[in-house]
Design a protein around this motif. Structure first.
Motif, PDB file in Angstrom:
ATOM      1  N   LEU A   1       0.913  -1.060  -0.102  1.00 12.47           N
ATOM      2  CA  LEU A   1      -0.216   0.036  -0.136  1.00 12.47           C
ATOM      3  C   LEU A   1       0.727   1.417  -0.083  1.00 12.47           C
ATOM      4  O   LEU A   1       2.137   1.296   0.382  1.00 12.47           O
ATOM      5  N   MET A   2       0.266   2.279  -0.512  1.00 12.29           N
ATOM      6  CA  MET A   2       1.071   3.728  -0.277  1.00 12.29           C
ATOM      7  C   MET A   2       0.758   4.446   1.116  1.00 12.29           C
ATOM      8  O   MET A   2      -0.507   4.867   1.146  1.00 12.29           O
ATOM      9  N   HIS A   3       1.698   4.667   1.842  1.00 14.92           N
ATOM     10  CA  HIS A   3       1.438   5.362   3.117  1.00 14.92           C
ATOM     11  C   HIS A   3       1.791   6.859   2.877  1.00 14.92           C
ATOM     12  O   HIS A   3       2.413   7.464   2.535  1.00 14.92           O
ATOM     13  N   VAL A   4       0.612   7.693   3.377  1.00 13.35           N
ATOM     14  CA  VAL A   4       0.566   8.941   3.322  1.00 13.35           C
ATOM     15  C   VAL A   4       0.341   9.534   4.778  1.00 13.35           C
ATOM     16  O   VAL A   4      -0.586   9.513   5.534  1.00 13.35           O
ATOM     17  N   PRO A   5       1.655   9.991   5.396  1.00 11.82           N
ATOM     18  CA  PRO A   5       1.510  10.492   6.804  1.00 11.82           C
ATOM     19  C   PRO A   5       0.889  11.766   6.961  1.00 11.82           C
ATOM     20  O   PRO A   5       1.077  12.781   6.151  1.00 11.82           O
ATOM     21  N   PHE A   6       0.230  11.944   8.319  1.00 15.29           N
ATOM     22  CA  PHE A   6      -0.401  13.377   8.470  1.00 15.29           C
ATOM     23  C   PHE A   6       0.227  13.816   9.943  1.00 15.29           C
ATOM     24  O   PHE A   6       1.131  12.796  10.341  1.00 15.29           O
ATOM     25  N   ARG A   7      -0.283  14.725  10.597  1.00 19.33           N
ATOM     26  CA  ARG A   7       0.098  15.211  11.869  1.00 19.33           C
ATOM     27  C   ARG A   7      -0.494  14.447  12.984  1.00 19.33           C
ATOM     28  O   ARG A   7      -0.219  14.749  13.993  1.00 19.33           O
ATOM     29  N   GLY A   8      -1.392  13.853  12.635  1.00 20.70           N
ATOM     30  CA  GLY A   8      -2.298  13.038  13.902  1.00 20.70           C
ATOM     31  C   GLY A   8      -3.431  12.193  13.188  1.00 20.70           C
ATOM     32  O   GLY A   8      -3.722  12.362  11.952  1.00 20.70           O
ATOM     33  N   ALA A   9      -4.240  11.561  14.127  1.00 20.67           N
ATOM     34  CA  ALA A   9      -5.248  10.559  13.418  1.00 20.67           C
ATOM     35  C   ALA A   9      -6.447  11.823  12.899  1.00 20.67           C
ATOM     36  O   ALA A   9      -7.365  11.472  12.178  1.00 20.67           O
ATOM     37  N   GLY A  10      -6.595  12.688  13.480  1.00 19.22           N
ATOM     38  CA  GLY A  10      -7.495  13.626  13.054  1.00 19.22           C
ATOM     39  C   GLY A  10      -7.618  14.115  11.721  1.00 19.22           C
ATOM     40  O   GLY A  10      -8.500  14.007  10.805  1.00 19.22           O
ATOM     41  N   PRO A  11      -6.227  14.628  11.590  1.00 19.43           N
ATOM     42  CA  PRO A  11      -6.042  15.069   9.887  1.00 19.43           C
ATOM     43  C   PRO A  11      -6.252  13.973   8.926  1.00 19.43           C
ATOM     44  O   PRO A  11      -6.656  14.225   7.708  1.00 19.43           O
ATOM     45  N   ALA A  12      -5.580  12.936   9.583  1.00 14.18           N
ATOM     46  CA  ALA A  12      -5.735  11.710   8.620  1.00 14.18           C
ATOM     47  C   ALA A  12      -7.359  11.201   8.288  1.00 14.18           C
ATOM     48  O   ALA A  12      -7.563  10.874   7.216  1.00 14.18           O
ATOM     49  N   LEU A  13      -8.078  11.217   9.283  1.00 23.35           N
ATOM     50  CA  LEU A  13      -9.318  11.074   9.087  1.00 23.35           C
ATOM     51  C   LEU A  13     -10.263  12.129   8.105  1.00 23.35           C
ATOM     52  O   LEU A  13     -10.851  11.674   7.219  1.00 23.35           O
TER      53      LEU A  13
END
Length: 328
Positions: free
Chosen positions: A185-197
């Motif tokens: 899969l392709m991982h796209v990191p964010f600053r937290g679970a909130g922004p990822a959601l």
């Protein structure tokens, strides 16, 4: 007093000065506002745990407990490090997640300066311990985890997923599943679970592994679908969602726990006061209701049991990180 007695008294003064503040401070604690650092933005599991706990802790201790969302560094490292460096006086606490032990190992993996060590922290109380769940948009073509796996095998590296940052809990959970399923899969990191959601809801990414409490409102609104459960057992908030172990992925078991920590050199009387306060907090009807409403049931552990839990869970997660290896 003769000269010999005077010298003995003078020699004892530094010891008395060192001992007196701890005793006096513990009796007066807390005398001012307490800061509870949450090393992630609002909307994630740590924040979900921190806010009702902070409100209840404020009532028990009689002083304001201020939640400070201090995100950054990927997986919560900036906030964790800030709490580690704080004065061990009981006025800076940390509500963090299971990635606490993973991030120093990731720093070592990349030969980076280690931001903090787990040994700098004293566990006070575990608050929540939920399995991570695989979620996709309700409009996605995948109705089951097997649909997701079959599509990913046809299109390696093309399905994107969001996380709270490299080697954070959500990243490790998703890679654990991908490794077990034999997919890329392709991982796209964010600053937290909130922004990822938020990214998942907006269509920026196609999947996420997150805690039940952060997903439940979106599932109830018909915006998301949950395909799999990383826990060993099904959970009450998503009883129809199978575990990955049920589906044949025996190596997939991952929990996103939240717990309260202080500095390891916190004076014992203050640590005892915080433990007593948290025992009251975690039976508070307001806290129980807040967690139940969010879909994350209380999973309280006092310091001794929580310390053992952290050690065992951290060992398993560190092994998973080493298996994942270097990822940018």
């Amino acid at each position: 007093m003769d000269r010999r007695d005077l010298l003995r008294a003078a020699a004892a003064l530094p010891l008395l000065r060192a001992a007196w503040p701890d005793r006096a401070f513990a009796q007066a604690y807390p005398a001012r506002n307490i800061t509870m650092i949450v090393p992630f933005p609002a909307g994630g599991q740590a924040d979900l745990a921190a806010r009702p706990v902070a409100m209840a802790l404020e009532r028990v201790l009689g002083k304001p407990v201020i939640v400070d969302n201090r995100a950054g560094g990927g997986g919560g490292s900036v906030g964790n490090a800030a709490a580690a460096r704080a004065e061990p006086d009981g006025y800076t606490l940390l509500m963090t997640l299971s990635s606490l032990a993973v991030l120093p190992e990731a720093d070592r993996l990349f030969d980076r300066p280690v931001a903090y060590e787990v040994s700098q922290f004293m566990p006070i109380a575990r608050v929540l311990a939920d399995p991570t769940l695989l979620a996709v948009p309700a409009s996605a073509p995948w109705k089951t985890a097997q649909d997701f796996v079959e599509d990913a095998r046809k299109r390696p590296g093309q399905i994107t997923y969001g996380s709270s940052g490299p080697y954070g809990t959500l990243h490790v959970a998703m890679e654990m599943f991908a490794n077990s399923a034999g997919i890329k899969l392709m991982h796209v990191p964010f600053r937290g679970a909130g922004p990822a959601l938020t990214a998942l809801l907006s269509g920026t990414v196609q999947a996420i592994a997150a805690a039940p409490g952060t997903l439940k409102p979106q599932v109830e609104d018909g915006k998301l679908r949950v395909l799999g459960n990383c826990g060993a057992q099904r959970i009450a908030s998503f009883p129809d969602v199978p575990t990955f172990q049920e589906l044949g992925y025996k190596d997939v078991e991952m929990y996103i726990w939240a717990g309260l920590f202080a500095q390891s050199s916190l004076p014992a009387p203050i640590a005892a006061r915080l433990r007593e306060a948290m025992a009251q907090v975690m039976t508070s009807p307001d806290v129980l209701k807040a967690f139940e409403t969010s879909g994350s049931l209380v999973a309280y552990q006092d310091a001794p049991a929580f310390s053992e839990f952290v050690a065992a869970d951290s060992a398993r997660l560190i092994a998973a990180v080493k298996k994942i290896g270097k990822v940018e």
